[in-house]
Scaffold this active site. Structure first.
Site, PDB file in Angstrom:
ATOM      1  N   ASP A 110       0.845  -1.192   0.000  1.00 47.93           N
ATOM      2  CA  ASP A 110       0.000   0.000   0.000  1.00 47.93           C
ATOM      3  C   ASP A 110       0.885   1.248   0.000  1.00 47.93           C
ATOM      4  OD1 ASP A 110      -2.344   1.606   0.327  1.00 47.93           O
ATOM      5  OD2 ASP A 110      -2.013   1.641   2.492  1.00 47.93           O
ATOM      6  N   ASP A 136      -0.390   4.937   1.106  1.00 44.49           N
ATOM      7  CA  ASP A 136      -0.680   5.905   2.162  1.00 44.49           C
ATOM      8  C   ASP A 136      -0.496   5.294   3.543  1.00 44.49           C
ATOM      9  OD1 ASP A 136      -1.399   7.862   0.233  1.00 44.49           O
ATOM     10  OD2 ASP A 136      -3.330   6.860   0.010  1.00 44.49           O
TER      11      ASP A 136
END
Length: 177
Positions: A9, A11
């Site tokens: 991922d 963020d």
């Protein structure tokens, strides 16, 4: 021999989006929001209720995702992982209308060895076919069919049931040692 796949991922795993919330809050309200970095904190339990709707709109601003700071050691470790594994960056860029281009440009600038073929902009990470998913959100790990790895962030301090990697040194130790 096929390399194992790691989906990562962006963020709050590779990039510091909490820092952007703190920056914009300071600019708008002239108050410190650094307590958002404390374990167990999130927007709902940190921002005063009368300001919460305003702050939740920050990621919808055109420049929110532009030039986010990388999380310490993330770039170096992702590059090391890339040497041994098939690495995919999997990010929910479709949730915020202005995030796609800034996220793509950030990846081209900071992780140029990750080709466009290994970048996945999605909404539901259950579609990801990889051996591992490194993510800060439990909702993404719940639906993932491989090994879900929880990257520590303030908002997930009380989440259990997953292997937790507290920082990028921990990620390196898990995959490279």
């Amino acid at each position: 021999m096929n390399k194992k796949r790691i989906a990562i991922d962006m963020d709050e795993v590779i990039t510091d989006s909490i820092g952007r919330f703190i920056e914009l809050y300071q600019k708008e309200f002239r108050e410190d929001l650094s307590s958002l970095r404390l374990p167990g904190r999130n927007l709902t339990n940190t921002v005063p209720p009368e300001r919460l709707d305003i702050v939740k709109q920050y990621p919808h601003q055109p420049d929110f995702f532009k030039d986010l700071d990388p999380i310490a050691d993330s770039l170096k470790v992702v590059e090391q992982l890339h040497q041994r594994y098939e690495v995919f960056i999997t990010t929910a860029a479709l949730e915020f209308e202005h995030s796609f281009t800034p996220k793509y440009n950030w990846l081209k600038t900071h992780l140029p060895f990750i080709t466009w073929k290994n970048i996945v902009f999605c909404g539901d990470k259950s579609i990801i076919r990889a051996d591992y998913l490194l993510d800060d959100l439990e909702r993404n790990l719940k639906t993932f069919t491989g090994t879900g790895l929880l990257f520590t962030a303030p908002h997930n301090a009380h989440v259990t049931g997953y292997t937790r990697l507290n920082n990028w040194q921990g990620v390196a130790a898990y995959f490279l040692d």
